[in-house]
Design a protein around this motif. Structure first.
Motif, PDB file in Angstrom:
ATOM      1  N   ASN A  43      41.936 -65.432 -60.966  1.00 47.09           N
ATOM      2  CA  ASN A  43      40.991 -64.476 -60.387  1.00 47.09           C
ATOM      3  C   ASN A  43      39.947 -64.095 -61.426  1.00 47.09           C
ATOM      4  N   GLN A  44      38.804 -64.757 -61.356  1.00 46.56           N
ATOM      5  CA  GLN A  44      37.668 -64.402 -62.207  1.00 46.56           C
ATOM      6  C   GLN A  44      36.611 -63.617 -61.444  1.00 46.56           C
ATOM      7  N   LEU A  45      36.644 -63.696 -60.106  1.00 45.44           N
ATOM      8  CA  LEU A  45      35.494 -63.284 -59.319  1.00 45.44           C
ATOM      9  C   LEU A  45      35.693 -61.992 -58.529  1.00 45.44           C
ATOM     10  N   CYS A  46      36.902 -61.654 -58.137  1.00 45.43           N
ATOM     11  CA  CYS A  46      37.136 -60.474 -57.294  1.00 45.43           C
ATOM     12  C   CYS A  46      37.337 -59.227 -58.137  1.00 45.43           C
ATOM     13  N   ASP A  47      36.295 -58.875 -58.785  1.00 47.45           N
ATOM     14  CA  ASP A  47      36.178 -57.649 -59.558  1.00 47.45           C
ATOM     15  C   ASP A  47      34.853 -57.047 -59.091  1.00 47.45           C
ATOM     16  N   PRO A  48      34.780 -55.757 -58.803  1.00 51.09           N
ATOM     17  CA  PRO A  48      33.535 -55.192 -58.261  1.00 51.09           C
ATOM     18  C   PRO A  48      32.293 -55.524 -59.085  1.00 51.09           C
ATOM     19  N   ARG A  49      32.399 -55.472 -60.403  1.00 53.89           N
ATOM     20  CA  ARG A  49      31.238 -55.759 -61.255  1.00 53.89           C
ATOM     21  C   ARG A  49      30.821 -57.221 -61.153  1.00 53.89           C
ATOM     22  N   ILE A  50      31.790 -58.131 -61.191  1.00 53.22           N
ATOM     23  CA  ILE A  50      31.500 -59.566 -61.116  1.00 53.22           C
ATOM     24  C   ILE A  50      30.942 -59.912 -59.735  1.00 53.22           C
ATOM     25  N   ALA A  51      31.599 -59.417 -58.674  1.00 48.92           N
ATOM     26  CA  ALA A  51      31.131 -59.710 -57.314  1.00 48.92           C
ATOM     27  C   ALA A  51      29.715 -59.187 -57.112  1.00 48.92           C
ATOM     28  N   ASN A  52      29.416 -58.022 -57.645  1.00 46.45           N
ATOM     29  CA  ASN A  52      28.062 -57.480 -57.533  1.00 46.45           C
ATOM     30  C   ASN A  52      27.057 -58.357 -58.284  1.00 46.45           C
ATOM     31  N   ALA A  53      27.457 -58.872 -59.437  1.00 50.12           N
ATOM     32  CA  ALA A  53      26.580 -59.780 -60.194  1.00 50.12           C
ATOM     33  C   ALA A  53      26.319 -61.056 -59.403  1.00 50.12           C
TER      34      ALA A  53
END
Length: 154
Positions: A43-53
């Motif tokens: 899981n690299q992508l399902c983090d609010p900051r990463i998903a927003n980026a």
């Protein structure tokens, strides 16, 4: 003692996916694009900051004329995007640019290349949209598709 099989000299070229647009395709087409992180399952992508980026980067590409965003779902290790893509867009260049930017700014590790599927008929759009919506449910990440925070439509 058995030896490991060797790769043919042209193995790198054969593993690359062709992303050239057919010359006969003159109108915008709707594409389902899939970009995967590496290693799969991380899981690299399902983090609010990463998903927003990711969302902001997709919008930036849209403002640059690359595509008209229709829907996106961010999963832990991959992103699905439905977009109307004009014939002038070089998908290989745009997706590579997107991945490069996110790799540098967010330290996302991507698999080489991406997958694309051009929808041949408008009636396939609803089925693909529902496929994106239900992806987190099928993966056991959400009980209801409406609960997944990383699905967007434009």
């Amino acid at each position: 003692m058995p030896t490991a099989p060797t790769q043919p000299d042209d193995w790198h070229d054969r593993l690359c996916l062709p992303h050239g647009r057919p010359t006969w395709l003159t109108a915008d087409g709707i594409f389902l694009l899939t970009v995967c992180g590496t290693p799969r399952g991380l899981n690299q992508l399902c983090d609010p900051r990463i998903a927003n980026a990711i969302k902001n980067s997709l919008r930036f590409q849209q403002q640059a004329g690359a595509w008209l965003l229709l829907a996106c779902v961010v999963m832990p290790d991959h992103v699905h995007l439905l977009a109307r893509v004009p014939p002038s867009t070089d998908l290989q260049r745009r997706v590579t640019s997107l991945k490069r930017y996110l790799a540098r700014s967010e330290r996302i590790r991507w698999q080489r290349d991406f997958f694309e599927h051009r929808l041949r008929r408008d009636e396939h759009f609803e089925a693909k949209l529902e496929y994106l919506r239900q992806n987190p449910v099928r993966a056991g990440l959400a009980v209801d598709a409406d609960d997944w925070p990383y699905f967007w439509t434009w």
